[in-house]
Design a protein around this motif. Structure first.
Motif, PDB file in Angstrom:
ATOM      1  N   PHE A 192       0.845  -1.185   0.000  1.00  0.00           N
ATOM      2  CA  PHE A 192       0.000   0.000   0.000  1.00  0.00           C
ATOM      3  C   PHE A 192       0.880   1.235   0.000  1.00  0.00           C
ATOM      4  CE2 PHE A 192       0.673  -0.342   4.585  1.00  0.00           C
ATOM      5  CZ  PHE A 192       0.781   0.974   4.987  1.00  0.00           C
ATOM      6  N   VAL A 193       0.368   2.273  -0.647  1.00  0.00           N
ATOM      7  CA  VAL A 193       1.055   3.561  -0.714  1.00  0.00           C
ATOM      8  C   VAL A 193       0.136   4.575  -0.061  1.00  0.00           C
ATOM      9  CG1 VAL A 193       2.091   5.305  -2.207  1.00  0.00           C
ATOM     10  CG2 VAL A 193       2.178   2.888  -2.860  1.00  0.00           C
ATOM     11  N   ASN A 194       0.581   5.150   1.042  1.00  0.00           N
ATOM     12  CA  ASN A 194      -0.219   6.106   1.787  1.00  0.00           C
ATOM     13  C   ASN A 194       0.397   7.484   1.594  1.00  0.00           C
ATOM     14  OD1 ASN A 194      -1.791   7.497   3.646  1.00  0.00           O
ATOM     15  ND2 ASN A 194      -1.898   5.751   5.028  1.00  0.00           N
ATOM     16  N   ASN A 195      -0.197   8.251   0.720  1.00  0.00           N
ATOM     17  CA  ASN A 195       0.353   9.563   0.381  1.00  0.00           C
ATOM     18  C   ASN A 195      -0.775  10.488  -0.049  1.00  0.00           C
ATOM     19  OD1 ASN A 195      -0.197   8.101  -1.930  1.00  0.00           O
ATOM     20  ND2 ASN A 195       1.600   8.805  -3.049  1.00  0.00           N
ATOM     21  N   TRP A 196      -0.443  11.596  -0.703  1.00  0.00           N
ATOM     22  CA  TRP A 196      -1.460  12.528  -1.179  1.00  0.00           C
ATOM     23  C   TRP A 196      -0.996  13.111  -2.509  1.00  0.00           C
ATOM     24  CZ3 TRP A 196      -1.459  18.204  -0.788  1.00  0.00           C
ATOM     25  CH2 TRP A 196      -0.205  18.738  -0.450  1.00  0.00           C
ATOM     26  N   VAL A 197      -1.837  13.942  -3.123  1.00  0.00           N
ATOM     27  CA  VAL A 197      -1.534  14.414  -4.478  1.00  0.00           C
ATOM     28  C   VAL A 197      -0.285  15.280  -4.531  1.00  0.00           C
ATOM     29  CG1 VAL A 197      -3.909  14.262  -5.272  1.00  0.00           C
ATOM     30  CG2 VAL A 197      -3.126  16.358  -4.171  1.00  0.00           C
ATOM     31  N   GLY A 198       0.141  15.786  -3.366  1.00  0.00           N
ATOM     32  CA  GLY A 198       1.364  16.581  -3.352  1.00  0.00           C
ATOM     33  C   GLY A 198       2.624  15.736  -3.231  1.00  0.00           C
ATOM     34  N   TRP A 343       8.696   1.515  -4.219  1.00  0.00           N
ATOM     35  CA  TRP A 343       7.985   2.679  -4.720  1.00  0.00           C
ATOM     36  C   TRP A 343       8.838   3.918  -4.482  1.00  0.00           C
ATOM     37  CZ3 TRP A 343       7.729   5.891  -0.678  1.00  0.00           C
ATOM     38  CH2 TRP A 343       7.397   5.441   0.595  1.00  0.00           C
ATOM     39  N   THR A 344       8.661   4.907  -5.343  1.00  0.00           N
ATOM     40  CA  THR A 344       9.389   6.180  -5.249  1.00  0.00           C
ATOM     41  C   THR A 344       8.385   7.309  -5.168  1.00  0.00           C
ATOM     42  OG1 THR A 344      11.290   5.349  -6.485  1.00  0.00           O
ATOM     43  CG2 THR A 344      11.002   7.736  -6.390  1.00  0.00           C
ATOM     44  N   VAL A 345       8.515   8.151  -4.146  1.00  0.00           N
ATOM     45  CA  VAL A 345       7.648   9.311  -3.968  1.00  0.00           C
ATOM     46  C   VAL A 345       8.392  10.560  -4.410  1.00  0.00           C
ATOM     47  CG1 VAL A 345       6.693  10.845  -2.203  1.00  0.00           C
ATOM     48  CG2 VAL A 345       6.104   8.426  -2.195  1.00  0.00           C
ATOM     49  N   THR A 346       7.723  11.390  -5.181  1.00  0.00           N
ATOM     50  CA  THR A 346       8.255  12.692  -5.573  1.00  0.00           C
ATOM     51  C   THR A 346       7.360  13.771  -4.990  1.00  0.00           C
ATOM     52  OG1 THR A 346       9.136  11.789  -7.636  1.00  0.00           O
ATOM     53  CG2 THR A 346       8.874  14.186  -7.502  1.00  0.00           C
ATOM     54  N   VAL A 347       7.917  14.613  -4.136  1.00  0.00           N
ATOM     55  CA  VAL A 347       7.153  15.663  -3.466  1.00  0.00           C
ATOM     56  C   VAL A 347       7.054  16.880  -4.379  1.00  0.00           C
ATOM     57  CG1 VAL A 347       7.096  17.230  -1.496  1.00  0.00           C
ATOM     58  CG2 VAL A 347       7.788  14.843  -1.176  1.00  0.00           C
ATOM     59  N   THR A 348       5.821  17.319  -4.667  1.00  0.00           N
ATOM     60  CA  THR A 348       5.596  18.524  -5.479  1.00  0.00           C
ATOM     61  C   THR A 348       4.987  19.654  -4.667  1.00  0.00           C
ATOM     62  OG1 THR A 348       3.441  17.660  -6.162  1.00  0.00           O
ATOM     63  CG2 THR A 348       5.334  17.179  -7.590  1.00  0.00           C
ATOM     64  N   LYS A 349       4.464  19.329  -3.470  1.00  0.00           N
ATOM     65  CA  LYS A 349       3.941  20.337  -2.552  1.00  0.00           C
ATOM     66  C   LYS A 349       4.419  19.983  -1.161  1.00  0.00           C
ATOM     67  CE  LYS A 349      -0.272  21.125  -5.264  1.00  0.00           C
ATOM     68  NZ  LYS A 349      -1.754  21.151  -5.258  1.00  0.00           N
ATOM     69  N   ARG A 350       4.579  20.986  -0.333  1.00  0.00           N
ATOM     70  CA  ARG A 350       5.126  20.725   0.990  1.00  0.00           C
ATOM     71  C   ARG A 350       4.354  19.609   1.680  1.00  0.00           C
ATOM     72  NH1 ARG A 350       3.554  26.038   4.634  1.00  0.00           N
ATOM     73  NH2 ARG A 350       1.290  25.753   4.608  1.00  0.00           N
ATOM     74  N   SER A 351       5.101  18.680   2.253  1.00  0.00           N
ATOM     75  CA  SER A 351       4.514  17.454   2.797  1.00  0.00           C
ATOM     76  C   SER A 351       5.193  17.092   4.105  1.00  0.00           C
ATOM     77  CB  SER A 351       4.672  16.290   1.807  1.00  0.00           C
ATOM     78  OG  SER A 351       4.065  16.574   0.565  1.00  0.00           O
ATOM     79  N   LYS A 352       4.544  16.213   4.835  1.00  0.00           N
ATOM     80  CA  LYS A 352       5.115  15.657   6.051  1.00  0.00           C
ATOM     81  C   LYS A 352       5.365  14.171   5.812  1.00  0.00           C
ATOM     82  CE  LYS A 352       2.590  14.943   9.703  1.00  0.00           C
ATOM     83  NZ  LYS A 352       1.823  15.125  10.970  1.00  0.00           N
ATOM     84  N   GLU A 353       6.622  13.743   6.004  1.00  0.00           N
ATOM     85  CA  GLU A 353       7.003  12.342   5.866  1.00  0.00           C
ATOM     86  C   GLU A 353       7.036  11.707   7.250  1.00  0.00           C
ATOM     87  OE1 GLU A 353      10.533  10.555   3.342  1.00  0.00           O
ATOM     88  OE2 GLU A 353      11.253  11.154   5.335  1.00  0.00           O
ATOM     89  N   CYS A 354       6.291  10.608   7.432  1.00  0.00           N
ATOM     90  CA  CYS A 354       6.240   9.922   8.719  1.00  0.00           C
ATOM     91  C   CYS A 354       6.619   8.460   8.541  1.00  0.00           C
ATOM     92  CB  CYS A 354       4.837  10.021   9.330  1.00  0.00           C
ATOM     93  SG  CYS A 354       4.307  11.713   9.701  1.00  0.00           S
ATOM     94  N   PHE A 370       1.819  13.122   4.076  1.00  0.00           N
ATOM     95  CA  PHE A 370       0.591  13.852   4.315  1.00  0.00           C
ATOM     96  C   PHE A 370       0.817  15.322   3.984  1.00  0.00           C
ATOM     97  CE2 PHE A 370       1.104  10.458   7.435  1.00  0.00           C
ATOM     98  CZ  PHE A 370      -0.058   9.724   7.252  1.00  0.00           C
ATOM     99  N   PRO A 371      -0.263  16.046   3.679  1.00  0.00           N
ATOM    100  CA  PRO A 371      -0.113  17.508   3.548  1.00  0.00           C
ATOM    101  C   PRO A 371       0.250  18.085   4.906  1.00  0.00           C
ATOM    102  CG  PRO A 371      -2.433  16.861   3.501  1.00  0.00           C
ATOM    103  CD  PRO A 371      -1.635  15.590   3.421  1.00  0.00           C
ATOM    104  N   ILE A 372       1.190  18.980   4.946  1.00  0.00           N
ATOM    105  CA  ILE A 372       1.664  19.482   6.238  1.00  0.00           C
ATOM    106  C   ILE A 372       0.697  20.505   6.800  1.00  0.00           C
ATOM    107  CG2 ILE A 372       3.060  21.406   5.358  1.00  0.00           C
ATOM    108  CD1 ILE A 372       5.191  20.371   7.456  1.00  0.00           C
TER     109      ILE A 372
END
Length: 393
Positions: A192-198, A343-354, A370-372
């Motif tokens: 599972f990938v738990n992230n957001w559009v940013g 999986w590779t995540v690319t951050v395009t908007k400020r985010s919080k990595e947990c 998550f969005p910060i």
């Protein structure tokens, strides 16, 4: 009589456990197929019967239903006075057709002390590197130790061994195994990938990615059942990627086939096994949560700015307890994080990595984005420095 015991999952190990005297020597010209130790609590259990059978490598297309399948049943071994045992490795000629193209053998280990019987099935490398496969079991409470299989606490069934298995009088051989119906394209939730559009992700699976999947068993007159101590490992032959993944389960499709055991078969006697044999489709679909796990109390978090990239390709993935739906029963699924499954995540908007492990994201099974928000905490053990509006520009 049946006893259900909460236990650490039984598994075939690649190294002996601390405090257990090795049943073989590294100076031996060839490591055995299997070694280990049986005890009753802190007391060694001598004279316990250990039986090992080897299931043949299944072709990627499976077997034609009705075909008789060879089953290699090795001579029983008794534990020594110190509880240890060694199962010699059969000759290369006897193992021909039983080692798959990834070098794995499918072993079923049955341990019977005359009162209770415990059984474990798993795939293990034949190479014996860095040592032979090892299984250790405490028959007093059902605990089995593992370092290779899925970690965590599971449930193991110990059966009364005084009831002999039923046998058919029409069997041609002491134990006939025949291929049955195929069950194609069963969905497997493995990541599972738990992230957001940013912070969108790209999922990768390369050739040779291993998936350890649960098997199911049906006894005469009973319903299908499954246990985490019965698994079989298959591997991918091709590769696939999926980009722009946001907050989704990633699912493959896998193929299973039934195998019917008839005649004078050892425990559990006559039965049918449903086992995985190949991958049907890689990254077949993406399923939206709501069943997606979340880190409600992360071990640590940190802010990430635009253009940050992170690849998760280390540490063991989680075991999904009901990861494969076989229709009549659901079984477990496990795939490790490697440079072949990632999986590779690319951050395009400020985010919080947990992350889930206080040792950091590199040692964590779960890393989520998550969005910060300026009022959110940074985790239970890790702390962010400075006010929230200073941490992310």
């Amino acid at each position: 009589m049946r006893r259900i015991i909460s236990t650490v999952l039984a598994a075939l190990l690649l190294s002996a456990l601390v405090g257990v005297a090795p049943a073989w020597s590294t100076s031996d010209p060839q490591p055995p197929l299997l070694s280990g130790r049986v005890s009753h609590g802190l007391v060694a259990a001598p004279g316990v019967a250990v039986r090992v059978s080897v299931f043949p490598a299944i072709p990627e297309q499976g077997w034609r239903p009705g075909r008789r399948v060879p089953l290699l049943q090795l001579d029983p071994t008794l534990t020594r006075p110190d509880g240890t045992f060694v199962v010699p490795r059969p000759s290369s000629a006897r193992l021909r057709g039983f080692v798959d193209r990834w070098g794995l053998v499918d072993l079923t280990v049955t341990i019977d002390d005359g009162e209770v019987v415990a059984q474990h099935r798993a795939s293990t490398p034949l190479s014996g590197d860095p040592g032979p496969a090892t299984v250790t079991v405490d028959l007093a409470d059902g605990r089995l130790h593992e370092t290779l299989g899925a970690p965590g606490r599971h449930r193991l069934t110990l059966e009364d061994s005084t009831t002999p298995p039923r046998a058919s009088t029409t069997a041609r051989h002491p134990c006939d195994v025949t291929a049955g119906k195929k069950h194609l394209g069963r969905r497997e939730r493995f990541m599972f990938v738990n992230n957001w559009v940013g912070a969108k992700a790209t999922v990768l699976q390369l050739s040779g990615t291993s998936h350890t999947l649960g098997t199911a068993t049906k006894l005469p007159g009973k319903s299908w059942s499954a246990t985490d101590s019965h698994t079989r490992t298959i591997a991918t032959s091709n590769q696939a990627t999926q980009s722009n993944v946001v907050d989704r389960w990633v699912r493959n499709r896998v193929n299973y086939q039934d195998f019917h055991y008839r005649g004078l078969c050892e425990y559990p006697g006559e039965h049918t096994d449903r086992v995985p044999y190949s991958v049907h489709t890689l990254i077949a679909d993406l399923r939206i949560r709501p069943t997606l796990p979340h880190l409600e109390d992360p071990a640590g978090c940190t802010p990430r700015k635009k253009n940050y990239r992170y690849t998760k390709d280390r540490t063991r993935n989680m075991t999904v307890e009901r990861g494969v739906d076989l229709g009549t029963v659901k079984v477990s699924a496990l795939s490790g994080w490697t440079n072949q499954t990632a999986w590779t995540v690319t951050v395009t908007k400020r985010s919080k990595e947990c992350w889930s492990n206080e040792e950091g994201p590199e040692q964590s099974r779960y890393v989520q984005y998550f969005p910060i928000r300026r009022t959110e905490p940074c985790g239970r053990t890790a702390r962010c420095s400075g006010p929230a509006d200073e941490r992310v520009q």
